[in-house]
Design a protein around this motif. Structure first.
Motif, PDB file in Angstrom:
ATOM      1  N   LEU A 159      -2.494  -0.812  -1.157  1.00 58.22           N
ATOM      2  CA  LEU A 159      -3.353  -1.775  -1.829  1.00 58.22           C
ATOM      3  C   LEU A 159      -4.323  -0.985  -2.689  1.00 58.22           C
ATOM      4  O   LEU A 159      -5.170  -0.264  -2.176  1.00 58.22           O
ATOM      5  N   TYR A 160      -4.182  -1.076  -4.008  1.00 56.66           N
ATOM      6  CA  TYR A 160      -5.057  -0.342  -4.927  1.00 56.66           C
ATOM      7  C   TYR A 160      -6.373  -1.085  -5.114  1.00 56.66           C
ATOM      8  O   TYR A 160      -7.437  -0.500  -5.115  1.00 56.66           O
ATOM      9  N   ASP A 161      -6.282  -2.413  -5.275  1.00 54.70           N
ATOM     10  CA  ASP A 161      -7.487  -3.203  -5.474  1.00 54.70           C
ATOM     11  C   ASP A 161      -7.212  -4.648  -5.077  1.00 54.70           C
ATOM     12  O   ASP A 161      -6.064  -5.118  -5.142  1.00 54.70           O
ATOM     13  N   LEU A 162      -8.270  -5.333  -4.681  1.00 52.39           N
ATOM     14  CA  LEU A 162      -8.174  -6.735  -4.284  1.00 52.39           C
ATOM     15  C   LEU A 162      -9.440  -7.417  -4.755  1.00 52.39           C
ATOM     16  O   LEU A 162     -10.542  -6.953  -4.448  1.00 52.39           O
ATOM     17  N   ASP A 163      -9.285  -8.495  -5.511  1.00 54.63           N
ATOM     18  CA  ASP A 163     -10.445  -9.177  -6.069  1.00 54.63           C
ATOM     19  C   ASP A 163     -10.206 -10.680  -6.011  1.00 54.63           C
ATOM     20  O   ASP A 163      -9.125 -11.163  -6.362  1.00 54.63           O
ATOM     21  N   PHE A 164     -11.218 -11.416  -5.536  1.00 52.29           N
ATOM     22  CA  PHE A 164     -11.168 -12.876  -5.554  1.00 52.29           C
ATOM     23  C   PHE A 164     -12.380 -13.338  -6.325  1.00 52.29           C
ATOM     24  O   PHE A 164     -13.520 -13.197  -5.880  1.00 52.29           O
ATOM     25  N   ASN A 165     -12.136 -13.869  -7.531  1.00 55.42           N
ATOM     26  CA  ASN A 165     -13.231 -14.252  -8.404  1.00 55.42           C
ATOM     27  C   ASN A 165     -12.770 -15.396  -9.297  1.00 55.42           C
ATOM     28  O   ASN A 165     -11.705 -15.310  -9.904  1.00 55.42           O
ATOM     29  N   GLY A 166     -13.558 -16.432  -9.377  1.00 57.20           N
ATOM     30  CA  GLY A 166     -13.250 -17.546 -10.275  1.00 57.20           C
ATOM     31  C   GLY A 166     -11.943 -18.243  -9.968  1.00 57.20           C
ATOM     32  O   GLY A 166     -11.265 -18.702 -10.878  1.00 57.20           O
ATOM     33  N   GLY A 167     -11.565 -18.328  -8.705  1.00 58.25           N
ATOM     34  CA  GLY A 167     -10.331 -19.001  -8.328  1.00 58.25           C
ATOM     35  C   GLY A 167      -9.082 -18.170  -8.552  1.00 58.25           C
ATOM     36  O   GLY A 167      -7.972 -18.685  -8.458  1.00 58.25           O
ATOM     37  N   ILE A 168      -9.240 -16.892  -8.869  1.00 57.82           N
ATOM     38  CA  ILE A 168      -8.083 -16.012  -9.058  1.00 57.82           C
ATOM     39  C   ILE A 168      -8.115 -14.931  -7.991  1.00 57.82           C
ATOM     40  O   ILE A 168      -9.098 -14.202  -7.862  1.00 57.82           O
ATOM     41  N   LEU A 169      -7.045 -14.874  -7.217  1.00 57.39           N
ATOM     42  CA  LEU A 169      -6.876 -13.842  -6.204  1.00 57.39           C
ATOM     43  C   LEU A 169      -5.972 -12.784  -6.814  1.00 57.39           C
ATOM     44  O   LEU A 169      -4.774 -13.005  -6.973  1.00 57.39           O
ATOM     45  N   LYS A 170      -6.568 -11.645  -7.195  1.00 54.05           N
ATOM     46  CA  LYS A 170      -5.816 -10.587  -7.863  1.00 54.05           C
ATOM     47  C   LYS A 170      -5.563  -9.448  -6.891  1.00 54.05           C
ATOM     48  O   LYS A 170      -6.495  -8.824  -6.392  1.00 54.05           O
ATOM     49  N   VAL A 171      -4.285  -9.191  -6.627  1.00 51.93           N
ATOM     50  CA  VAL A 171      -3.847  -8.135  -5.724  1.00 51.93           C
ATOM     51  C   VAL A 171      -3.181  -7.058  -6.581  1.00 51.93           C
ATOM     52  O   VAL A 171      -2.212  -7.333  -7.272  1.00 51.93           O
ATOM     53  N   THR A 172      -3.726  -5.848  -6.519  1.00 47.38           N
ATOM     54  CA  THR A 172      -3.176  -4.742  -7.307  1.00 47.38           C
ATOM     55  C   THR A 172      -2.549  -3.739  -6.347  1.00 47.38           C
ATOM     56  O   THR A 172      -3.213  -3.231  -5.442  1.00 47.38           O
ATOM     57  N   LEU A 173      -1.268  -3.460  -6.546  1.00 52.43           N
ATOM     58  CA  LEU A 173      -0.487  -2.584  -5.670  1.00 52.43           C
ATOM     59  C   LEU A 173      -0.192  -1.258  -6.350  1.00 52.43           C
ATOM     60  O   LEU A 173      -0.102  -1.202  -7.571  1.00 52.43           O
ATOM     61  N   ASP A 174       0.010  -0.226  -5.540  1.00 55.12           N
ATOM     62  CA  ASP A 174       0.390   1.067  -6.086  1.00 55.12           C
ATOM     63  C   ASP A 174       1.257   1.797  -5.067  1.00 55.12           C
ATOM     64  O   ASP A 174       1.266   1.448  -3.882  1.00 55.12           O
ATOM     65  N   THR A 175       1.962   2.812  -5.537  1.00 55.15           N
ATOM     66  CA  THR A 175       2.707   3.677  -4.628  1.00 55.15           C
ATOM     67  C   THR A 175       1.723   4.702  -4.073  1.00 55.15           C
ATOM     68  O   THR A 175       0.656   4.918  -4.645  1.00 55.15           O
ATOM     69  N   PRO A 176       2.050   5.347  -2.959  1.00 53.92           N
ATOM     70  CA  PRO A 176       1.149   6.380  -2.420  1.00 53.92           C
ATOM     71  C   PRO A 176       0.894   7.474  -3.446  1.00 53.92           C
ATOM     72  O   PRO A 176       1.753   7.791  -4.272  1.00 53.92           O
ATOM     73  N   ALA A 177      -0.292   8.046  -3.397  1.00 57.45           N
ATOM     74  CA  ALA A 177      -0.681   9.099  -4.347  1.00 57.45           C
ATOM     75  C   ALA A 177       0.321  10.246  -4.293  1.00 57.45           C
ATOM     76  O   ALA A 177       0.812  10.614  -3.231  1.00 57.45           O
ATOM     77  N   GLY A 178       0.640  10.777  -5.471  1.00 56.36           N
ATOM     78  CA  GLY A 178       1.540  11.922  -5.553  1.00 56.36           C
ATOM     79  C   GLY A 178       2.992  11.559  -5.797  1.00 56.36           C
ATOM     80  O   GLY A 178       3.810  12.436  -6.064  1.00 56.36           O
ATOM     81  N   GLN A 179       3.341  10.285  -5.719  1.00 55.10           N
ATOM     82  CA  GLN A 179       4.733   9.893  -5.974  1.00 55.10           C
ATOM     83  C   GLN A 179       4.965   9.776  -7.476  1.00 55.10           C
ATOM     84  O   GLN A 179       4.115   9.297  -8.211  1.00 55.10           O
ATOM     85  N   ALA A 180       6.131  10.219  -7.905  1.00 50.49           N
ATOM     86  CA  ALA A 180       6.468  10.169  -9.329  1.00 50.49           C
ATOM     87  C   ALA A 180       6.758   8.740  -9.789  1.00 50.49           C
ATOM     88  O   ALA A 180       6.480   8.381 -10.921  1.00 50.49           O
ATOM     89  N   GLN A 181       7.317   7.927  -8.903  1.00 46.80           N
ATOM     90  CA  GLN A 181       7.682   6.572  -9.289  1.00 46.80           C
ATOM     91  C   GLN A 181       6.476   5.650  -9.197  1.00 46.80           C
ATOM     92  O   GLN A 181       5.502   5.937  -8.514  1.00 46.80           O
ATOM     93  N   SER A 182       6.558   4.546  -9.895  1.00 39.97           N
ATOM     94  CA  SER A 182       5.490   3.552  -9.843  1.00 39.97           C
ATOM     95  C   SER A 182       6.028   2.299  -9.159  1.00 39.97           C
ATOM     96  O   SER A 182       7.189   2.237  -8.771  1.00 39.97           O
ATOM     97  N   VAL A 183       5.183   1.314  -9.035  1.00 41.74           N
ATOM     98  CA  VAL A 183       5.569   0.055  -8.405  1.00 41.74           C
ATOM     99  C   VAL A 183       6.568  -0.657  -9.316  1.00 41.74           C
ATOM    100  O   VAL A 183       6.355  -0.765 -10.522  1.00 41.74           O
ATOM    101  N   SER A 184       7.652  -1.133  -8.737  1.00 40.84           N
ATOM    102  CA  SER A 184       8.674  -1.826  -9.535  1.00 40.84           C
ATOM    103  C   SER A 184       8.378  -3.316  -9.600  1.00 40.84           C
ATOM    104  O   SER A 184       7.652  -3.866  -8.764  1.00 40.84           O
ATOM    105  N   ILE A 185       8.960  -3.968 -10.577  1.00 43.40           N
ATOM    106  CA  ILE A 185       8.799  -5.413 -10.721  1.00 43.40           C
ATOM    107  C   ILE A 185       9.403  -6.138  -9.519  1.00 43.40           C
ATOM    108  O   ILE A 185       8.893  -7.168  -9.084  1.00 43.40           O
ATOM    109  N   ASP A 186      10.469  -5.569  -8.941  1.00 40.20           N
ATOM    110  CA  ASP A 186      11.077  -6.168  -7.753  1.00 40.20           C
ATOM    111  C   ASP A 186      10.119  -6.106  -6.568  1.00 40.20           C
ATOM    112  O   ASP A 186      10.024  -7.063  -5.791  1.00 40.20           O
TER     113      ASP A 186
END
Length: 187
Positions: free
Chosen positions: A24-51
């Motif tokens: 979990l990179y970031d989590l914000d609940f503001n103005g009726g929007i629950l925004k969840v930001t995901l990431d791969t563990p630090a040091g990994q070459a790949q990023s989060v996929s759309i799947d």
């Protein structure tokens, strides 16, 4: 931001993200929007996929459907990755992104500056150090005075497709590929 909502959602997300080997990179609940930001563990070459993003959206959505008290009222669920240029809001964000180019804006003037840009050298729970792009001076500042900060993706310039540089690069690449193929086929 409601801490009880973010704490509840964070607890719901932990087993889901652990199974998918995401953070979990970031989590914000503001103005009726629950925004969840995901990431791969630090040091990994790949990023989060759309799947992975769509799977977390479905699994978290299912959890929220079963626990209607988790988020008060109507809301929009937004699951995303931090992207190339990441917002830095927490000490963990600053520490994780050490070694990257950043821009920082302060809430008030600090050491005669309101903004700075450069290489994020290090970060602790309370401070960060940036080596300035314009003077190569390193400035340490308290994270408490940061208004906004983000990483800056540095685009590498590429030679024009048919320039001398591009042809030389292709020739070197072709030569390496041929040598690799010959080594692989050798008995």
């Amino acid at each position: 931001m409601s801490n009880s909502v973010t704490d509840t959602i964070s607890a719901m997300l932990q087993p889901i993200l652990a199974d998918l080997k995401l953070e979990l990179y970031d989590l914000d609940f503001n103005g009726g929007i629950l925004k969840v930001t995901l990431d791969t563990p630090a040091g990994q070459a790949q990023s989060v996929s759309i799947d992975q993003i769509s799977l977390v959206t479905r699994l978290l959505g299912r959890e929220l459907d079963h626990n209607e008290d988790a988020v008060p009222g109507r809301f929009t669920l937004e699951v995303t990755s931090p992207g190339l240029e990441r917002t830095l809001r927490t000490p963990h964000h600053f520490a994780r992104e050490a070694g990257k180019e950043v821009t920082v804006r302060f809430t008030s003037e600090f050491n005669g500056r309101r903004r700075l840009a450069g290489l994020l050298v290090s970060a602790t729970e309370t401070t960060a150090s940036v080596r300035l792009s314009d003077t190569a001076e390193t400035i340490e500042f308290p994270l408490a005075i940061v208004d906004r900060a983000k990483t800056v993706f540095v685009w590498e310039s590429q030679p024009k497709p048919n320039s001398k540089e591009a042809r030389a690069k292709r020739a070197a690449s072709d030569k390496n590929t041929t040598e690799d193929q010959q080594e692989a086929s050798a008995p």
